[in-house]
Scaffold this motif. Structure first.
Motif, PDB file in Angstrom:
ATOM      1  N   UNK A 128       0.841  -1.196   0.000  1.00 49.60           N
ATOM      2  CA  UNK A 128       0.000   0.000   0.000  1.00 49.60           C
ATOM      3  C   UNK A 128       0.877   1.247   0.000  1.00 49.60           C
ATOM      4  N   UNK A 129       0.537   2.202  -0.817  1.00 49.35           N
ATOM      5  CA  UNK A 129       1.142   3.529  -0.734  1.00 49.35           C
ATOM      6  C   UNK A 129       0.075   4.529  -1.156  1.00 49.35           C
ATOM      7  N   UNK A 130      -0.452   5.265  -0.194  1.00 50.82           N
ATOM      8  CA  UNK A 130      -1.517   6.217  -0.476  1.00 50.82           C
ATOM      9  C   UNK A 130      -1.049   7.284  -1.457  1.00 50.82           C
ATOM     10  N   UNK A 131       0.173   7.771  -1.285  1.00 54.86           N
ATOM     11  CA  UNK A 131       0.664   8.882  -2.104  1.00 54.86           C
ATOM     12  C   UNK A 131       0.852   8.500  -3.565  1.00 54.86           C
ATOM     13  N   UNK A 132       1.157   7.236  -3.808  1.00 54.87           N
ATOM     14  CA  UNK A 132       1.425   6.782  -5.181  1.00 54.87           C
ATOM     15  C   UNK A 132       0.322   5.871  -5.723  1.00 54.87           C
ATOM     16  N   UNK A 133      -0.799   5.815  -5.030  1.00 60.27           N
ATOM     17  CA  UNK A 133      -1.949   5.019  -5.474  1.00 60.27           C
ATOM     18  C   UNK A 133      -1.604   3.550  -5.728  1.00 60.27           C
ATOM     19  N   UNK A 134      -0.774   2.985  -4.860  1.00 59.43           N
ATOM     20  CA  UNK A 134      -0.436   1.562  -4.938  1.00 59.43           C
ATOM     21  C   UNK A 134      -1.313   0.799  -3.956  1.00 59.43           C
ATOM     22  N   UNK A 135      -1.996  -0.206  -4.448  1.00 62.34           N
ATOM     23  CA  UNK A 135      -2.858  -1.045  -3.611  1.00 62.34           C
ATOM     24  C   UNK A 135      -2.875  -2.441  -4.217  1.00 62.34           C
ATOM     25  N   UNK A 136      -1.970  -3.282  -3.760  1.00 67.76           N
ATOM     26  CA  UNK A 136      -1.798  -4.626  -4.301  1.00 67.76           C
ATOM     27  C   UNK A 136      -2.051  -5.655  -3.204  1.00 67.76           C
ATOM     28  N   UNK A 137      -2.758  -6.719  -3.556  1.00 63.92           N
ATOM     29  CA  UNK A 137      -3.029  -7.796  -2.610  1.00 63.92           C
ATOM     30  C   UNK A 137      -3.064  -9.116  -3.360  1.00 63.92           C
ATOM     31  N   UNK A 138      -2.235 -10.071  -2.925  1.00 60.02           N
ATOM     32  CA  UNK A 138      -2.207 -11.387  -3.570  1.00 60.02           C
ATOM     33  C   UNK A 138      -1.705 -12.407  -2.555  1.00 60.02           C
ATOM     34  N   UNK A 139      -1.679 -13.674  -2.963  1.00 63.75           N
ATOM     35  CA  UNK A 139      -1.138 -14.692  -2.074  1.00 63.75           C
ATOM     36  C   UNK A 139      -0.429 -15.770  -2.882  1.00 63.75           C
ATOM     37  N   UNK A 140       0.457 -16.476  -2.194  1.00 58.52           N
ATOM     38  CA  UNK A 140       1.285 -17.530  -2.785  1.00 58.52           C
ATOM     39  C   UNK A 140       1.105 -18.785  -1.939  1.00 58.52           C
ATOM     40  N   UNK A 141       1.128 -19.944  -2.596  1.00 56.28           N
ATOM     41  CA  UNK A 141       1.016 -21.208  -1.857  1.00 56.28           C
ATOM     42  C   UNK A 141       2.212 -22.114  -2.153  1.00 56.28           C
ATOM     43  N   UNK A 142       2.560 -22.907  -1.163  1.00 51.01           N
ATOM     44  CA  UNK A 142       3.585 -23.945  -1.310  1.00 51.01           C
ATOM     45  C   UNK A 142       3.088 -25.185  -0.582  1.00 51.01           C
ATOM     46  N   UNK A 143       3.424 -26.351  -1.117  1.00 53.39           N
ATOM     47  CA  UNK A 143       3.048 -27.612  -0.476  1.00 53.39           C
ATOM     48  C   UNK A 143       4.272 -28.218   0.213  1.00 53.39           C
ATOM     49  N   UNK A 144       4.092 -28.584   1.468  1.00 57.12           N
ATOM     50  CA  UNK A 144       5.179 -29.151   2.268  1.00 57.12           C
ATOM     51  C   UNK A 144       4.758 -30.540   2.741  1.00 57.12           C
ATOM     52  N   UNK A 145       5.640 -31.508   2.560  1.00 60.58           N
ATOM     53  CA  UNK A 145       5.385 -32.875   3.011  1.00 60.58           C
ATOM     54  C   UNK A 145       6.268 -33.192   4.203  1.00 60.58           C
ATOM     55  N   UNK A 146       5.640 -33.683   5.274  1.00 59.40           N
ATOM     56  CA  UNK A 146       6.367 -34.055   6.484  1.00 59.40           C
ATOM     57  C   UNK A 146       6.806 -35.514   6.432  1.00 59.40           C
ATOM     58  N   UNK A 147       7.919 -35.781   7.072  1.00 56.93           N
ATOM     59  CA  UNK A 147       8.321 -37.159   7.334  1.00 56.93           C
ATOM     60  C   UNK A 147       7.359 -37.766   8.346  1.00 56.93           C
ATOM     61  N   UNK A 148       7.358 -39.086   8.440  1.00 57.12           N
ATOM     62  CA  UNK A 148       6.646 -39.744   9.536  1.00 57.12           C
ATOM     63  C   UNK A 148       7.428 -39.476  10.820  1.00 57.12           C
TER      64      UNK A 148
END
Length: 203
Positions: free
Chosen positions: A118-138
């Motif tokens: 976000x930057x009010x002065x420069x009119x920036x308003x970005x929102x997103x998300x990233x996913x990753x899959x993690x596998x655990x050992x037993x």
């Protein structure tokens, strides 16, 4: 006669988080930044849709900081772990941490991290998300005890971090390592470049 206020150029990032892992990742990126942790009440219900949860929390933190620093570029982030449809936030105590690690044992889960800029002065308003899959050992009970001797699980979603002790718990990763750490730096770099501000932040 109307007077206009000069807009400050974007030459640093305001990190609306006190996370030492996010600070470390911004340092690795070579960015100029200041830490300004947002004081908000985060949405943490276990049955919340994980993508919506992290996006809501990141936007909430960014809004809090942007109101107070409207000339600055605010970076906020939120990370959670989801096992199926259930969100695993930070455990409240060691017993819950042990239970979470036991539930993740031998399974693949998804880590969600949202980025809000976000930057009010420069009119920036970005929102997103990233996913990753993690596998655990037993994991045996002994493995879990060994892990929590190495890593403090109480300040981490899902009761684990991937930076230390990963050889004890992690079997595989599909996606961004830095996303699992709490700030997907590859995604963030591309976003800064798309907005045309990478050079001014990193030079």
């Amino acid at each position: 006669m109307q007077t206009t206020v000069a807009t400050k150029p974007i030459d640093r990032v305001i990190l609306a988080s006190g996370s030492p892992r996010r600070r470390e990742l911004l340092e690795r990126m070579g960015l100029r930044f200041e830490v300004f942790p947002a004081q908000v009440n985060e949405w943490e219900e276990a049955d919340a849709p994980p993508a919506e949860l992290v996006r809501h929390n990141a936007a909430l933190k960014a809004e809090w900081a942007a109101v107070r620093k409207p000339q600055e570029l605010i970076l906020a982030s939120d990370t959670t772990v989801a096992l199926g449809d259930e969100v695993l936030n930070k455990p409240v105590d060691m017993d819950e941490a042990r239970t979470m690690l036991g539930r993740l044992s031998g399974k693949t889960h998804t880590v969600y991290t949202s980025i809000a800029l976000r930057c009010e002065a420069h009119n920036i308003d970005e929102l997103d998300h990233v996913t990753s899959d993690v596998t655990f050992r037993l994991l045996s009970a002994e493995d879990i005890e060994r892990y929590i001797q190495v890593v403090n699980p109480l300040d981490k979603a899902g009761a684990y971090g991937i930076q230390e002790g990963k050889e004890i718990i992690i079997a595989g990763l599909d996606g961004s390592l830095t996303n699992v750490m709490g700030l997907p730096t590859e995604f963030l770099t591309d976003l800064f470049k798309r907005l045309g501000i990478w050079d001014s932040l990193s030079s």
